[in-house]
Scaffold this active site. Structure first.
Site, PDB file in Angstrom:
ATOM      1  CB  SER A 105      45.140  19.162  62.065  1.00 28.40           C
ATOM      2  OG  SER A 105      45.616  18.707  60.820  1.00 28.40           O
ATOM      3  CG  HIS A 114      41.086  18.638  58.746  1.00 30.54           C
ATOM      4  ND1 HIS A 114      41.325  17.660  59.675  1.00 30.54           N
ATOM      5  CD2 HIS A 114      42.254  19.344  58.638  1.00 30.54           C
ATOM      6  CE1 HIS A 114      42.572  17.745  60.083  1.00 30.54           C
ATOM      7  NE2 HIS A 114      43.157  18.768  59.494  1.00 30.54           N
ATOM      8  CD  GLU A 143      38.622  15.140  60.350  1.00 32.76           C
ATOM      9  OE1 GLU A 143      39.240  16.083  59.812  1.00 32.76           O
ATOM     10  OE2 GLU A 143      38.593  14.956  61.577  1.00 32.76           O
TER      11      GLU A 143
END
Length: 519
Positions: A216, A431, A327
């Site tokens: 990320s 995610h 995600e």
């Protein structure tokens, strides 16, 4: 979109770096006391090897050092304990375990070092944590098992966050060597990498074999360091996990200074002295939706990362780049379901039109998805993460070895922060969910079944092989393909196992999201 996802004693040093007899080296490999340039540190021995926690790599950026480039740490006397994590950098509370309270501590520029048993000089993985450049810390992952299984030394890094790490101001520009402020958190990361180059040999690592990695915002950081001329030579390979959002974007200097002026007005300040006089609590309270991110135009980052990669000025090193299949589910859950307001079928068309446009509504019909929130999340994840990752593949492959993956274990347990919420929401391969397959996320064991444990070992093998040799391999599994165009899809055995795919771009409808008019 980026707003949302949001680093001396010469004679003695020479003696320490000199060759030592094998028996003496073997003893030193198990000694929890190591001499660094700044002084002695005492770690501890665990079942996985040795670990050294909370070692400062720079002076605390407090007082007059707030919003300045990191300075070398002052030496200390005696033996400094390295058996507990250092402070988290200034940030608000969050869902994450151990983050229930805000942190107002600016003395936070530390590294944690994990070393497997043995005296061999080992390749090094340096991990930059995620958190939107506003949250998180090096302690978010405990990579001791990864280090043992892969035979690598792993270093995790704290760096300045939020306004503390990314404030740009005309007054701060005048203090900067290149006239561009706002990259303090990224400069911290480079200071940590220089600490690794100088010190890691004393911990059993090879400073000539360093791989940087992150997820990320940590992946975005890796992308930025690839593009930074001042990072060249500090690493030989890189891993970008879910970090291509916004095409690894950066702010223009003009935009960053304008945002900085707004921030100063919120604090009632017209001078840098006034800003430095504000408490960390006041800075954090004023931060709000401050756009944190690197700033272009100076020697650290002359142009945006994707431009540097396209022009061939970025570091030409092997790269693993990838994203997760679902995600967007984490973000949609945070926007809607966790608030008790899941997207309804009646709301869905207007939400899609307002966010993405009429064509996106047509491409993502409700009938194809289990819930309206997940339908919206699928479009969001494709637009913000999956397709930008595939675009980055194309740029990177033209400049050096590029290996591509997609984490696709839709049966994976939600990562620790989400498990604490006790929700029935189906996060799938969302995610952050891949991180627990590599490391102990927040130091916790994940509730994997036998197939997920096998996938975790395979992913550890792929990443470990890449850190050691520059090519991601796992015994009995397909080699991660050299891209672009072919992706290694990471799944459990009953879901088809790890397979090579040429259809990921179509699955994420990237023809829509790569269009100039998309979103």
């Amino acid at each position: 979109m980026i707003r949302r996802v949001t680093v001396a004693l010469t004679a003695l040093a020479a003696a320490l770096l000199a060759p030592v007899p094998a028996a003496q080296a073997a003893t030193r490999a198990h000694d929890p006391v190591v001499r660094t340039d700044a002084g002695l540190v005492r770690g501890e021995t665990t079942a996985e090897g040795r670990q050294f926690l909370g070692i400062p790599y720079a002076e605390p950026p407090v007082g007059e050092l707030r919003w300045r480039a990191p300075r070398p740490v002052h030496p200390w006397k005696g033996v400094r304990s390295a058996q507990a994590f250092g402070n988290k950098c200034v940030q608000t509370p969050s869902w994450d375990p151990g983050y229930e309270q805000p942190s107002y501590t600016e003395d936070c520029l530390d590294v944690n070092v994990y070393v497997p048993d043995g005296s061999v000089r080992r390749p090094v993985l340096v991990w930059f944590h995620g958190g939107g450049l506003t949250a998180g810390a090096g302690q978010d992952v405990v990579p001791d098992t990864f280090a043992r299984r892969t035979g690598t030394v792993v270093v995790t890094v704290n760096y300045r966050l939020g306004a503390m790490g990314f404030l740009a101001q005309t007054g701060l520009d005048r203090e900067a060597r290149d006239g561009v402020s706002g990259n303090f958190g990224m400069l911290d990361q480079q200071a940590a990498l220089r600490w690794v180059r100088s010190e890691i040999g004393r911990f059993g690592g090879d400073p000539g074999r360093v791989t940087i990695a992150g997820e990320s915002a940590g992946g975005r950081s890796v992308c930025t360091q690839l593009a930074s001329p001042t990072a060249k030579g500090l690493f030989r390979a890189a891993v970008v996990e879910s970090g291509a959002y916004g095409d690894c974007g950066a702010r223009t200097h003009a935009d960053a200074v304008s945002e900085g002026a707004d921030f100063a007005r919120r604090l009632g300040c017209t001078t840098i002295a006034c800003l430095r006089g504000k408490s960390a609590r006041e800075i954090l309270d004023a931060q709000g939706a401050f756009d944190c991110g690197p700033v272009t135009g100076g020697t650290f980052l002359p142009v945006r990362p994707e431009q540097a990669i396209a022009r061939g000025t970025a570091s030409r090193v092997p790269v693993i780049n990838g994203s997760n299949k679902d995600e967007g589910r984490l973000f949609a859950f945070g926007d809607f379901d966790v608030r008790g307001t899941p997207v309804t079928a009646e709301q869905y068309p207007d939400l899609m039109r307002r966010t993405f446009g009429e064509e996106a509504l047509r491409r993502y019909p409700l009938a194809d998805h289990p819930t309206p929130t997940i339908a919206y999340a699928t479009a969001w994840g494709d637009a913000v993460f999956s397709c930008p990752a595939l675009r980055l593949d194309g740029l990177l492959a033209a400049r050096g070895p590029l290996y591509s993956y997609e984490f696709a274990d839709r049966t994976s347990p939600p990562f620790a922060s989400l498990r604490n919420l006790h929700t029935d929401f189906d996060f799938g391969a969302t995610h952050v969910n891949e991180v627990q397959y590599l490391f102990k996320h927040f130091g916790l064991e994940s509730p994997f079944d036998a197939e997920q444990r096998a996938l975790s070992r395979q992913m550890t093998d792929y990443w470990g092989s890449f850190v050691r040799d520059g090519v991601p391999r796992a015994a009995g599994q397909p080699v991660m393909p050299r891209g672009p165009g072919v992706i290694l899809s990471l799944k459990t055995a009953s879901k088809g196992g790890n397979t090579l795919s040429t259809t990921v771009r179509q699955e994420h409808q990237c023809d829509l999201w790569d269009s100039p008019s998309a979103g």
